[in-house]
Scaffold this motif. Sequence first.
Motif, PDB file in Angstrom:
ATOM      1  N   LEU A  12      29.043 104.407  46.244  1.00  0.00           N
ATOM      2  CA  LEU A  12      29.010 102.960  46.058  1.00  0.00           C
ATOM      3  C   LEU A  12      28.954 102.363  47.459  1.00  0.00           C
ATOM      4  O   LEU A  12      29.768 102.727  48.312  1.00  0.00           O
ATOM      5  CB  LEU A  12      30.309 102.514  45.355  1.00  0.00           C
ATOM      6  CG  LEU A  12      30.445 101.050  44.994  1.00  0.00           C
ATOM      7  CD1 LEU A  12      29.423 100.653  43.923  1.00  0.00           C
ATOM      8  CD2 LEU A  12      31.849 100.757  44.488  1.00  0.00           C
ATOM      9  N   THR A  13      28.007 101.461  47.727  1.00  0.00           N
ATOM     10  CA  THR A  13      27.931 100.947  49.105  1.00  0.00           C
ATOM     11  C   THR A  13      29.202 100.169  49.410  1.00  0.00           C
ATOM     12  O   THR A  13      29.844  99.598  48.514  1.00  0.00           O
ATOM     13  CB  THR A  13      26.712 100.025  49.372  1.00  0.00           C
ATOM     14  OG1 THR A  13      26.987  98.720  48.859  1.00  0.00           O
ATOM     15  CG2 THR A  13      25.426 100.598  48.805  1.00  0.00           C
ATOM     16  N   ILE A  14      29.527 100.140  50.683  1.00  0.00           N
ATOM     17  CA  ILE A  14      30.749  99.446  51.120  1.00  0.00           C
ATOM     18  C   ILE A  14      30.705  97.970  50.736  1.00  0.00           C
ATOM     19  O   ILE A  14      31.720  97.353  50.472  1.00  0.00           O
ATOM     20  CB  ILE A  14      30.952  99.619  52.650  1.00  0.00           C
ATOM     21  CG1 ILE A  14      32.317  99.110  53.106  1.00  0.00           C
ATOM     22  CG2 ILE A  14      29.864  98.932  53.444  1.00  0.00           C
ATOM     23  CD1 ILE A  14      33.474  99.945  52.690  1.00  0.00           C
ATOM     24  N   PHE A  15      29.471  97.418  50.656  1.00  0.00           N
ATOM     25  CA  PHE A  15      29.355  95.979  50.360  1.00  0.00           C
ATOM     26  C   PHE A  15      29.769  95.708  48.911  1.00  0.00           C
ATOM     27  O   PHE A  15      30.489  94.749  48.631  1.00  0.00           O
ATOM     28  CB  PHE A  15      27.929  95.487  50.633  1.00  0.00           C
ATOM     29  CG  PHE A  15      27.437  95.894  51.992  1.00  0.00           C
ATOM     30  CD1 PHE A  15      28.013  95.344  53.126  1.00  0.00           C
ATOM     31  CD2 PHE A  15      26.437  96.848  52.148  1.00  0.00           C
ATOM     32  CE1 PHE A  15      27.588  95.731  54.387  1.00  0.00           C
ATOM     33  CE2 PHE A  15      26.007  97.244  53.403  1.00  0.00           C
ATOM     34  CZ  PHE A  15      26.592  96.689  54.533  1.00  0.00           C
ATOM     35  N   MET A  18      33.713  96.401  48.644  1.00  0.00           N
ATOM     36  CA  MET A  18      34.608  95.354  49.142  1.00  0.00           C
ATOM     37  C   MET A  18      34.492  94.076  48.313  1.00  0.00           C
ATOM     38  O   MET A  18      35.485  93.376  48.110  1.00  0.00           O
ATOM     39  CB  MET A  18      34.340  95.068  50.630  1.00  0.00           C
ATOM     40  CG  MET A  18      34.693  96.219  51.564  1.00  0.00           C
ATOM     41  SD  MET A  18      36.336  96.984  51.345  1.00  0.00           S
ATOM     42  CE  MET A  18      37.438  95.637  51.736  1.00  0.00           C
ATOM     43  N   SER A  19      33.284  93.793  47.824  1.00  0.00           N
ATOM     44  CA  SER A  19      33.141  92.596  46.981  1.00  0.00           C
ATOM     45  C   SER A  19      33.907  92.780  45.677  1.00  0.00           C
ATOM     46  O   SER A  19      34.542  91.850  45.178  1.00  0.00           O
ATOM     47  CB  SER A  19      31.666  92.302  46.695  1.00  0.00           C
ATOM     48  OG  SER A  19      31.100  91.626  47.787  1.00  0.00           O
ATOM     49  N   GLN A  20      33.852  93.999  45.137  1.00  0.00           N
ATOM     50  CA  GLN A  20      34.600  94.275  43.897  1.00  0.00           C
ATOM     51  C   GLN A  20      36.103  94.157  44.134  1.00  0.00           C
ATOM     52  O   GLN A  20      36.831  93.583  43.339  1.00  0.00           O
ATOM     53  CB  GLN A  20      34.280  95.681  43.387  1.00  0.00           C
ATOM     54  CG  GLN A  20      32.978  95.737  42.616  1.00  0.00           C
ATOM     55  CD  GLN A  20      32.630  97.153  42.166  1.00  0.00           C
ATOM     56  OE1 GLN A  20      33.470  98.047  42.122  1.00  0.00           O
ATOM     57  NE2 GLN A  20      31.356  97.357  41.828  1.00  0.00           N
ATOM     58  N   LEU A  21      36.545  94.708  45.272  1.00  0.00           N
ATOM     59  CA  LEU A  21      37.975  94.650  45.606  1.00  0.00           C
ATOM     60  C   LEU A  21      38.413  93.196  45.779  1.00  0.00           C
ATOM     61  O   LEU A  21      39.506  92.806  45.362  1.00  0.00           O
ATOM     62  CB  LEU A  21      38.240  95.452  46.891  1.00  0.00           C
ATOM     63  CG  LEU A  21      39.677  95.863  47.159  1.00  0.00           C
ATOM     64  CD1 LEU A  21      40.171  96.868  46.130  1.00  0.00           C
ATOM     65  CD2 LEU A  21      39.824  96.449  48.570  1.00  0.00           C
ATOM     66  N   ALA A  27      40.606  87.714  46.360  1.00  0.00           N
ATOM     67  CA  ALA A  27      40.606  87.487  47.811  1.00  0.00           C
ATOM     68  C   ALA A  27      39.374  86.682  48.205  1.00  0.00           C
ATOM     69  O   ALA A  27      38.364  86.686  47.496  1.00  0.00           O
ATOM     70  CB  ALA A  27      40.597  88.834  48.531  1.00  0.00           C
ATOM     71  N   ILE A  28      39.480  86.012  49.332  1.00  0.00           N
ATOM     72  CA  ILE A  28      38.324  85.278  49.867  1.00  0.00           C
ATOM     73  C   ILE A  28      37.340  86.317  50.370  1.00  0.00           C
ATOM     74  O   ILE A  28      37.704  87.231  51.115  1.00  0.00           O
ATOM     75  CB  ILE A  28      38.781  84.358  51.005  1.00  0.00           C
ATOM     76  CG1 ILE A  28      39.697  83.294  50.413  1.00  0.00           C
ATOM     77  CG2 ILE A  28      37.606  83.724  51.728  1.00  0.00           C
ATOM     78  CD1 ILE A  28      40.569  82.644  51.414  1.00  0.00           C
ATOM     79  N   ILE A 333      41.162  97.254  53.524  1.00  0.00           N
ATOM     80  CA  ILE A 333      41.755  97.261  52.178  1.00  0.00           C
ATOM     81  C   ILE A 333      43.083  96.481  52.176  1.00  0.00           C
ATOM     82  O   ILE A 333      43.338  95.644  51.308  1.00  0.00           O
ATOM     83  CB  ILE A 333      41.932  98.707  51.663  1.00  0.00           C
ATOM     84  CG1 ILE A 333      40.541  99.325  51.424  1.00  0.00           C
ATOM     85  CG2 ILE A 333      42.776  98.754  50.383  1.00  0.00           C
ATOM     86  CD1 ILE A 333      40.527 100.798  51.104  1.00  0.00           C
ATOM     87  N   TRP A 334      43.874  96.725  53.220  1.00  0.00           N
ATOM     88  CA  TRP A 334      45.159  96.015  53.346  1.00  0.00           C
ATOM     89  C   TRP A 334      44.940  94.498  53.439  1.00  0.00           C
ATOM     90  O   TRP A 334      45.606  93.707  52.767  1.00  0.00           O
ATOM     91  CB  TRP A 334      45.890  96.540  54.592  1.00  0.00           C
ATOM     92  CG  TRP A 334      47.139  95.790  54.927  1.00  0.00           C
ATOM     93  CD1 TRP A 334      48.364  95.928  54.352  1.00  0.00           C
ATOM     94  CD2 TRP A 334      47.258  94.750  55.909  1.00  0.00           C
ATOM     95  NE1 TRP A 334      49.245  95.046  54.920  1.00  0.00           N
ATOM     96  CE2 TRP A 334      48.602  94.313  55.878  1.00  0.00           C
ATOM     97  CE3 TRP A 334      46.382  94.155  56.812  1.00  0.00           C
ATOM     98  CZ2 TRP A 334      49.079  93.301  56.713  1.00  0.00           C
ATOM     99  CZ3 TRP A 334      46.850  93.149  57.645  1.00  0.00           C
ATOM    100  CH2 TRP A 334      48.183  92.731  57.589  1.00  0.00           C
TER     101      TRP A 334
END
Length: 380
Positions: A12-15, A18-21, A27-28, A333-334
């Motif tokens: 899964l691409t990092i983009f 992170m958008s999913q997270l 989160a903003i 992530i934090w």
Amino acid sequence: MNIQRKHSGSDLTIFSEMSQLAQQHQAINISQGFPDYEIDPKLKKLLSQATENNFNQYAPLQGNPLLIDNLVAFNKNRVLPLTIEKEEITIVPGATYAIYTALATILQPGDEVIVFDPCYDSYVPAIEMNGGKPIFVQLNEKFELNWDEFKNAISPKTKAIIINSPNNPSGKIWSKESINQFWEVIKNTDIIVISDEVYDLLVYDKAIFHSAFHHPELKKRCFSIFSFGKMFHITGWKIGYIVASEELSIAFRKVHQYLTFCVNAPAQQALAQYLEIFDQKKNTELMQSKRDYFWDMMQETPFELQRPAQGSYFQTGNFKTIKPNMSDKEFAIWLTTEKKVATIPVSAFYHDQKNTGNIRFCFAKREEVIEQAVKNMKNL
Ligand code: PMP
Ligand code: GLN
């Protein structure tokens, strides 16, 4: 089923990750590079008019003729005029596709392709899926190239080099001198250059964008790749154009015709008409103010920022004084889960995911979003 993946990219691409997270933790999201503000209403209208006016069937393989004409004119009107012949343009479904297809056009199994590490995450999988072998040249901590290391990476098997200016993630741009120096290194080879120039219109402080295609010799051996997604803040339209000599363009289209054949017709018509009214000055001012606002606001946070981005809509920042023992991925992530600000760990742009101590912010966001993100990051 035994399906073997043909590339070394992450599942899964990092983009997306992170958008999913960000969504999961409310989160903003200043991670993935996409604008969160309104696009020009004129462009929306042109798209609906294009379907009303029946631009609903296949477009020509090379692209909508009006769009191609208007791209020729648009490029002539750049601050540094870029002369392109009609035959040298092909409309593509986004830059990612153009990079992949340019590689598919030129690579034979085992060919080497040089990439500068860190680089945008689609390059290496695209090389590998086309049977090529990526050769990495490390940039230093300031994202600068060591020219000797670059020269040493070139071998008789080097078929291509991928370059990217304005750069994602570093925000740096190549000067005319760097392009000349680059040409000096490769001029006595047959290497083809794939130049990812998707952030061409996003340059700051009156910097001038230099395309590989501006160079009188390099232009004979390069593919320059542009994305309307970045130019007009419409990443979801997934459409762009690729510029190359007539010979390379013909070769490209021989592959392109079997991968997609042609590109979204109403979008092409809308973009063709939009190019006639697009206000580049206003566009530059908008992005300059976003870059400046972000830079000023970030001074209130404990991040160390090297220098304001010269181009693109990204800025990297060092968090080592905040959480010295965390990897950049752990930190990202934090920051998302605990402080509600999603960013991208810069390690994601390195082939070995090397820990960097840096994260990447995207400032193509509304001021209130940046303001809230900075508020959350003030007292880390
Ligand atoms: N190259 C770079 C450097 C990028 O940042 C992006 C952003 N998505 C792309 C290519 C892909 O552009 P597109 O969405 O037009 O495929
Ligand atoms: N180019 C965008 C970025 O760098 C992401 C595109 C994507 O999600 N693959 O953030």
